[in-house]
Design a protein around this motif. Structure first.
Motif, mmCIF file in Angstrom:
data_model
loop_
_atom_site.group_PDB
_atom_site.id
_atom_site.type_symbol
_atom_site.label_atom_id
_atom_site.label_comp_id
_atom_site.label_asym_id
_atom_site.label_seq_id
_atom_site.Cartn_x
_atom_site.Cartn_y
_atom_site.Cartn_z
ATOM 1 N N LEU A 20 0.717 -1.109 0.011
ATOM 2 C CA LEU A 20 0.024 0.013 0.082
ATOM 3 C C LEU A 20 0.844 1.186 -0.029
ATOM 4 C CD1 LEU A 20 -2.720 1.057 0.242
ATOM 5 C CD2 LEU A 20 -2.571 1.106 2.852
ATOM 6 N N LEU A 22 -0.009 4.326 0.698
ATOM 7 C CA LEU A 22 -0.640 5.327 1.809
ATOM 8 C C LEU A 22 0.157 5.487 2.800
ATOM 9 C CD1 LEU A 22 -2.834 7.156 2.533
ATOM 10 C CD2 LEU A 22 -4.065 5.304 3.341
ATOM 11 N N THR A 33 -5.137 9.231 -4.255
ATOM 12 C CA THR A 33 -6.096 8.386 -4.783
ATOM 13 C C THR A 33 -5.413 7.244 -5.344
ATOM 14 O OG1 THR A 33 -6.127 9.471 -6.827
ATOM 15 C CG2 THR A 33 -7.898 10.194 -4.932
ATOM 16 N N CYS A 36 -4.110 -0.147 -5.274
ATOM 17 C CA CYS A 36 -3.887 -0.896 -4.165
ATOM 18 C C CYS A 36 -2.147 -1.128 -4.066
ATOM 19 C CB CYS A 36 -4.497 -2.103 -4.269
ATOM 20 S SG CYS A 36 -3.652 -3.525 -4.123
ATOM 21 N N VAL A 416 -9.922 0.607 3.922
ATOM 22 C CA VAL A 416 -9.804 1.867 2.921
ATOM 23 C C VAL A 416 -10.900 1.457 1.865
ATOM 24 C CG1 VAL A 416 -8.384 2.525 1.005
ATOM 25 C CG2 VAL A 416 -7.117 1.683 3.091
ATOM 26 N N GLU A 418 -11.585 2.213 -1.053
ATOM 27 C CA GLU A 418 -11.293 2.009 -2.401
ATOM 28 C C GLU A 418 -10.890 0.471 -2.539
ATOM 29 O OE1 GLU A 418 -11.062 6.499 -2.079
ATOM 30 O OE2 GLU A 418 -10.450 4.657 -0.848
ATOM 31 N N ASN A 450 -9.571 6.765 1.041
ATOM 32 C CA ASN A 450 -8.183 6.853 1.579
ATOM 33 C C ASN A 450 -7.681 8.327 1.490
ATOM 34 O OD1 ASN A 450 -7.893 7.467 -1.264
ATOM 35 N ND2 ASN A 450 -6.585 6.029 -1.696
ATOM 36 N N ILE A 453 -8.539 8.337 5.654
ATOM 37 C CA ILE A 453 -8.128 7.265 6.518
ATOM 38 C C ILE A 453 -6.729 8.058 7.085
ATOM 39 C CG2 ILE A 453 -6.775 5.871 5.042
ATOM 40 C CD1 ILE A 453 -8.393 3.538 6.521
#
Length: 571
Positions: A20, A22, A33, A36, A416, A418, A450, A453
């Motif tokens: 990930l 993020l 955005t 995965c 998440v 998405e 996301n 989060i």
């Protein structure tokens, strides 16, 4: 300077990069955005791999012919094509075809020459010197040389406009020095066994220094590399087209095709729905389809025009990370009770029709040092109940949930939003939620965009987070559980776990060049993590592809992705 050859067996391939993006972006509090997770995008296989690859299912044979367009139906669109900023599987899949790396990895885990023709490493393991390949040029005609390598790594080592997957990979590097136009030297902060495989990653692929110096704004959509393909057009939300680099003559050592690609073009079509991807394959609109849903596998396997192949992702499995700093999961007994309350295997078997496997550890079985810890994850509802009683959660309310001092045993679990369509994770999580409820846990599932989060992740306002993290090397555990790899330090220690012994074992795993010593260190890490119930393993994530039998020359890489450089279409 004393040197030894580094092309030796037994050095497990390297540093992990997260599935990930993020968590890596949290350092800069950047809301993205992204698709995965991040991946290894290396150019070869890992010695750690223990064969959960159904490579024989890939069509083979025949004499290669040039020409044609291969259409590849993918599940997730890249968030970025700049290798230094991107951080997801989707980005690595595309970028790997555009940029080359200094080294590759063979299928037996040996580092191989690519843009570097040879290298040496100092006796203390801190200095690597690379001799670069002659005659290599970027897509814009610029020559590849030591200055180009330094420009790329100086950029990654300096302040980044948006730190991505490469940030973790370059963390061990202290400086990069041009020795002469054909020689570059890397000095590391400490001995780091996975360094060569880190260099094989797509996110450390080399882009044109002219683009870095002049047109950097085009990097996110049209990176200029030395790779077998170059970017033609990206229609955001739809497709990405790559075209053949006719001058390509520097494939990694051992590649079946040492010249330009056979294909004229590759078109990635981004289709989030699994049933749609499967339909494009069966109808002939796609030649390759990624992430085939289990429900469609039997139909594709029975189709005489198609084949199914799979590769279990290396790295960390899809797991539930438990926050050790927030009540009630700050109590090890509560965490252990949760692990023993969930019978994961029948959930995985039923939902995924045997296509996925329930793991017995945090690492995937295809990763060096995988150590099953069955006793820590065994389904044992009686033990779970006793642990909760001991922790003071001995009463139940009218709805059947455990309570203590008037408070319900509630775990906050933001997910998440998405990523929920991936592997039908919504259904999976709901089944886990139901199983936990029988033991008295209330798992509060909260699908969260996301972009939003970030706040609870940075603030630690959660009890559980679910992710998988692909990597060819067990050093992924350093990013996930090293005490200094918290989110604000560019790591992904979502459990907020800190243990001096774990840190010591992780350091031993990084420093040792001996495979056996690394395996022993990472075995101890896994055992401690599961004894302390820091995470609940859910399933081993496989990469499953459907392929038309007219597509030949595809090969699995240690990134659990397909190499397209040697692919061709039978006519």
């Amino acid at each position: 300077m004393p040197t030894v050859r580094t092309r030796r067996r037994g050095v497990a391939p390297p540093h992990a990069i997260l599935r990930l993006l993020l968590p890596l972006l949290l350092l800069a509090a950047v809301a993205t955005t992204s698709g995965c997770g991040s991946s290894d995008g290396s150019g070869g296989a890992t010695a750690a791999t223990t064969a959960s690859a159904d490579a024989d299912a890939l069509p083979s044979g025949g004499r290669a012919v040039d020409g044609g367009t291969l259409t590849y139906a993918a599940d997730t669109e890249p968030e970025h094509l700049d290798p230094g900023v991107a951080g997801t599987d989707a980005a690595a899949l595309a970028v790997r075809n555009v940029v080359d790396s200094l080294v590759a990895q063979s299928l037996d885990g040996e580092p191989l020459p690519w843009l570097a023709s040879e290298w040496t490493v100092s006796d203390d393991g801190r200095v690597y010197e690379f001799r670069l390949r002659d005659g290599v040029r970027f897509h814009d005609g610029e020559p590849f040389d030591a200055a180009a390598v330094k420009a790329n790594f100086d950029r990654l080592l300096g302040p980044q406009e948006s730190p991505g997957g490469a940030q973790s990979l370059v963390e061990p590097i202290k400086r990069v020095t041009v020795v002469d136009p054909s020689t570059v030297r890397f000095t590391l902060k400490r001995p780091y066994a996975p360094f060569l495989t880190s260099l094989s990653h797509a996110f450390l692929g080399i882009v044109s220094p002219a683009q870095l110096a002049g047109d950097r704004a085009s990097l996110p959509t049209r990176p200029i590399g030395t790779g077998p393909f170059r970017v033609v057009k990206w229609n955001k939300g739809s497709d990405l087209t790559l075209e053949r680099n006719p001058d390509y003559a520097w494939a990694p050592e051992g590649a079946a095709n040492q010249g330009p690609p056979h294909l004229d073009q590759v078109v990635f079509r981004y289709l989030p729905e699994g049933s749609v991807r499967a339909g494009t394959l069966t109808s002939g609109q796609a030649d390759v389809a990624l992430s085939i849903p289990p429900v469609a596998l039997d139909g594709i396997a029975r189709n005489p025009r198609l084949a199914v192949s799979r590769y279990d992702d290396p790295g960390a499995n899809y797991v539930l990370f438990l926050n050790t700093r927030k009540a009630p999961t700050d109590d090890v007994r509560v965490r252990q009770a949760l692990l023993h309350a969930i019978d994961v295997e029948p959930i995985v078997r039923s939902l995924y029709r045997g296509a996925f496997a329930a793991p017995l550890s945090i690492l995937s079985p295809t990763t060096l040092g995988y150590t099953p810890v069955e006793s820590a994850v065994a389904y044992d509802p009686d033990l779970s109940a006793r642990l909760l009683d001991e922790a003071g959660w001995s009463e139940r309310d009218a709805d059947g949930y455990r309570v203590k001092d008037g408070r319900r045993l509630r775990l906050d679990w933001p997910t998440v939003a998405e990523f929920q369509a991936r592997d039908d994770r919504t259904t999976f999580q709901q089944l886990v939620q139901s199983a936990a409820r029988r033991a008295g846990f209330e798992l509060d599932l909260r699908p969260t965009p996301n972009t939003k989060i970030v706040t609870p992740m940075v603030g630690g306002d959660y009890n559980a987070l679910d992710f998988s993290n692909k990597s060819p090397d067990p050093d992924i555990l350093y990013d996930l559980f090293g005490s200094r790899r918290t989110l604000d330090q560019g790591g992904a220690n979502m459990s907020k776990f800190a243990d001096p012994e774990v840190d010591r074992w992780l350091a031993e795993g990084q420093a040792s060049q001996e495979r056996g010593a690394r395996e022993a260190a990472y075995a101890q890490v896994q055992e401690r993590l599961l004894e302390q119930a820091v995470a609940l393993p859910f399933y081993v994530h496989p990469t499953i592809v459907g392929v038309g039998r007219h597509v030949r020359g595809l090969e699995w890489t240690p990134a659990a992705s397909l190499s397209l450089q040697g692919a061709w279409l039978e006519r």
